[in-house]
Structure formats: structure tokens, C-alpha cells
Scaffold this motif. Sequence first.
Motif, PDB file in Angstrom:
ATOM      1  N   LYS A  85     -26.925  -9.494 -48.179  1.00 52.44           N
ATOM      2  CA  LYS A  85     -25.480  -9.378 -47.955  1.00 52.44           C
ATOM      3  C   LYS A  85     -24.845 -10.739 -48.179  1.00 52.44           C
ATOM      4  O   LYS A  85     -25.503 -11.781 -48.078  1.00 52.44           O
ATOM      5  N   GLU A  86     -23.578 -10.733 -48.516  1.00 55.52           N
ATOM      6  CA  GLU A  86     -22.851 -11.978 -48.716  1.00 55.52           C
ATOM      7  C   GLU A  86     -22.493 -12.600 -47.370  1.00 55.52           C
ATOM      8  O   GLU A  86     -22.274 -11.897 -46.383  1.00 55.52           O
ATOM      9  N   ILE A  87     -22.441 -13.915 -47.383  1.00 56.67           N
ATOM     10  CA  ILE A  87     -22.040 -14.648 -46.174  1.00 56.67           C
ATOM     11  C   ILE A  87     -20.707 -15.317 -46.465  1.00 56.67           C
ATOM     12  O   ILE A  87     -20.651 -16.338 -47.164  1.00 56.67           O
ATOM     13  N   PRO A  88     -19.607 -14.754 -46.014  1.00 57.36           N
ATOM     14  CA  PRO A  88     -18.294 -15.371 -46.285  1.00 57.36           C
ATOM     15  C   PRO A  88     -18.137 -16.696 -45.540  1.00 57.36           C
ATOM     16  O   PRO A  88     -18.451 -16.798 -44.351  1.00 57.36           O
ATOM     17  N   LEU A  89     -17.689 -17.688 -46.267  1.00 59.94           N
ATOM     18  CA  LEU A  89     -17.477 -19.017 -45.686  1.00 59.94           C
ATOM     19  C   LEU A  89     -15.998 -19.374 -45.789  1.00 59.94           C
ATOM     20  O   LEU A  89     -15.354 -19.109 -46.801  1.00 59.94           O
ATOM     21  N   ASN A  90     -15.486 -19.975 -44.759  1.00 63.02           N
ATOM     22  CA  ASN A  90     -14.100 -20.446 -44.749  1.00 63.02           C
ATOM     23  C   ASN A  90     -14.087 -21.946 -44.482  1.00 63.02           C
ATOM     24  O   ASN A  90     -14.761 -22.421 -43.556  1.00 63.02           O
ATOM     25  N   ALA A  91     -13.361 -22.657 -45.302  1.00 61.78           N
ATOM     26  CA  ALA A  91     -13.237 -24.106 -45.112  1.00 61.78           C
ATOM     27  C   ALA A  91     -11.928 -24.406 -44.397  1.00 61.78           C
ATOM     28  O   ALA A  91     -10.879 -23.861 -44.746  1.00 61.78           O
ATOM     29  N   ARG A  92     -11.988 -25.253 -43.399  1.00 64.67           N
ATOM     30  CA  ARG A  92     -10.782 -25.697 -42.703  1.00 64.67           C
ATOM     31  C   ARG A  92     -10.877 -27.204 -42.506  1.00 64.67           C
ATOM     32  O   ARG A  92     -11.927 -27.811 -42.732  1.00 64.67           O
ATOM     33  N   MET A  97      -9.257 -39.291 -35.575  1.00 65.82           N
ATOM     34  CA  MET A  97      -8.641 -40.613 -35.717  1.00 65.82           C
ATOM     35  C   MET A  97      -7.810 -40.704 -36.998  1.00 65.82           C
ATOM     36  O   MET A  97      -7.856 -41.693 -37.728  1.00 65.82           O
ATOM     37  N   GLY A  98      -7.059 -39.639 -37.290  1.00 68.10           N
ATOM     38  CA  GLY A  98      -6.221 -39.647 -38.472  1.00 68.10           C
ATOM     39  C   GLY A  98      -6.959 -39.364 -39.763  1.00 68.10           C
ATOM     40  O   GLY A  98      -6.351 -39.401 -40.838  1.00 68.10           O
ATOM     41  N   VAL A  99      -8.256 -39.095 -39.682  1.00 70.70           N
ATOM     42  CA  VAL A  99      -9.068 -38.831 -40.878  1.00 70.70           C
ATOM     43  C   VAL A  99      -9.258 -37.326 -41.027  1.00 70.70           C
ATOM     44  O   VAL A  99      -9.734 -36.651 -40.111  1.00 70.70           O
ATOM     45  N   ARG A 100      -8.887 -36.788 -42.178  1.00 73.56           N
ATOM     46  CA  ARG A 100      -9.044 -35.361 -42.429  1.00 73.56           C
ATOM     47  C   ARG A 100     -10.479 -35.088 -42.873  1.00 73.56           C
ATOM     48  O   ARG A 100     -10.963 -35.660 -43.845  1.00 73.56           O
ATOM     49  N   ILE A 101     -11.152 -34.193 -42.131  1.00 70.89           N
ATOM     50  CA  ILE A 101     -12.558 -33.892 -42.388  1.00 70.89           C
ATOM     51  C   ILE A 101     -12.716 -32.392 -42.594  1.00 70.89           C
ATOM     52  O   ILE A 101     -12.231 -31.591 -41.799  1.00 70.89           O
ATOM     53  N   ALA A 102     -13.401 -32.029 -43.676  1.00 67.20           N
ATOM     54  CA  ALA A 102     -13.623 -30.613 -43.976  1.00 67.20           C
ATOM     55  C   ALA A 102     -14.646 -30.026 -43.005  1.00 67.20           C
ATOM     56  O   ALA A 102     -15.614 -30.683 -42.626  1.00 67.20           O
ATOM     57  N   ASP A 103     -14.416 -28.810 -42.606  1.00 68.48           N
ATOM     58  CA  ASP A 103     -15.341 -28.104 -41.728  1.00 68.48           C
ATOM     59  C   ASP A 103     -15.578 -26.709 -42.303  1.00 68.48           C
ATOM     60  O   ASP A 103     -14.747 -26.171 -43.023  1.00 68.48           O
ATOM     61  N   ILE A 104     -16.728 -26.131 -41.995  1.00 67.80           N
ATOM     62  CA  ILE A 104     -17.107 -24.827 -42.524  1.00 67.80           C
ATOM     63  C   ILE A 104     -17.173 -23.824 -41.384  1.00 67.80           C
ATOM     64  O   ILE A 104     -17.828 -24.072 -40.366  1.00 67.80           O
ATOM     65  N   GLU A 105     -16.504 -22.699 -41.562  1.00 68.78           N
ATOM     66  CA  GLU A 105     -16.550 -21.617 -40.580  1.00 68.78           C
ATOM     67  C   GLU A 105     -17.246 -20.411 -41.204  1.00 68.78           C
ATOM     68  O   GLU A 105     -17.051 -20.116 -42.389  1.00 68.78           O
ATOM     69  N   TYR A 106     -18.045 -19.724 -40.399  1.00 65.93           N
ATOM     70  CA  TYR A 106     -18.760 -18.540 -40.898  1.00 65.93           C
ATOM     71  C   TYR A 106     -19.062 -17.615 -39.732  1.00 65.93           C
ATOM     72  O   TYR A 106     -19.099 -18.030 -38.572  1.00 65.93           O
TER      73      TYR A 106
END
Length: 213
Positions: A85-92, A97-106
Motif C-alpha cells: 500500500k502507498e504511504i502518503p507523506l505530508n511535508a510541513r 529560532m526563526g529558522v524554517r525547518i521541513a518536517d514530515i507527517e505520515y
Amino acid sequence: MEQVTATRTGLLRCRARIKLATRGRDVLKEKRDQLMEEFRRVADVVLAGSGALDGAAAEGRAAIALAEATHGIEELTSLGLATRKEIPLNARTTVVMGVRIADIEYQPIGRSRTGRGYTLSGSSAYVDRTAAAFEAEVALILELAAEELRLRRLIAEIGTTTRRVNALESFVIPTLESERKAIQSTLDERERQDHFRLKRFMTRRTARSLESP
């Protein structure tokens, strides 16, 4: 650097720029310290996750070896295809400290025995154990990937912040201090000359007064 005239106003401006640069350096140092603290925390998570992933991979290999011995490679492959099955991933994006960091939700990776796509009568406890082991391994891989993304972003931002701190400490502030000293020296020399001229004027005036009848 901007040219600063050797005046009292220029001196005040130079002092203000030194104060601003020093405050900026201190803010950047504080930011770097907090980023380093977050880096150490995430690094510990990644290190622990790597160990857990090694353990999960070993457990998966052991489980699939028993399942292959029981069902054979062809039957096990067929059962494995049924569980795909597919595993849908969402990036947020999160901000540290003012630094934008990518995170993965699943969504949770683990499934129940009846939710894997194969029939209970056509499988066994060995198959269930194998499926559970690899589901756990995939979940750890995704968790570790998210933390490694965070770690790389932190490393990059720490490097950028350190370079800015070094630029302020090694170039900007020393240059401004040199300008301040040059302006102060010029003003002090002018004051001495003015004092000397005033003293000479007063001496001449006194002498003329004494010479007058």
C-alpha cells in the motif's frame, strides 16, 4: 565601510554603529547557542534512532528467514504483494529560532492482522511477525528521515550564523573601533591645538597689557 567625518557628530554615529554591531553579535551568539542546543537534542534522537533501526532491521531479517522456511519464497512473495500500500507523506514547516525547518507527517504504519490484505487462513504467525517487523522498520526509517532533515538544516544555519558572528567580531567591530579611535584622536589633537592657540593668545594679550602705559 562608510566614511565617518572627524566631528563630534561623526564620533557619536560611530559609537552608535559599534553599539548596534555589538548587540547584533550578541543576538547572533544567543541564536547560535540555542541552535546548538537543538542540534544536540536532534543528534541524540538520530543516534538513538539509528541504533533502533539496526535492531529493527535485524529482527526483520530473522522474521523473514523463519517465514521463508515455513512458507517458501514464492508463497511469501505472494503474501507480501497482497500487503502493498502507498504511504502518503505530508511535508510541513516548523520554525526554530526563526529558522524554517521541513518536517514530515505520515499516518501510523502498523496495521492489524486483518488489515494487511492477506487472509488469516493463508498466513501464519511467522508471516504476521515478519509484517509487523517490517512495518516497524519503515516507521523508524520515516522518523529518522524527518530528524535527519532537521539536523541538516540546523547544521547549515549554525554554519551561517557562525560566519556572521565571525564577520562582526573579526572585521566589522574592529573596523568601527579603529574609526572611533581615529576620530577621537583627531578631535583630541584639535582640542590640544585650540587650547594651545588660546593659551598663546592669552599670553600675547597679557604681554600687550603690560606694555601699555
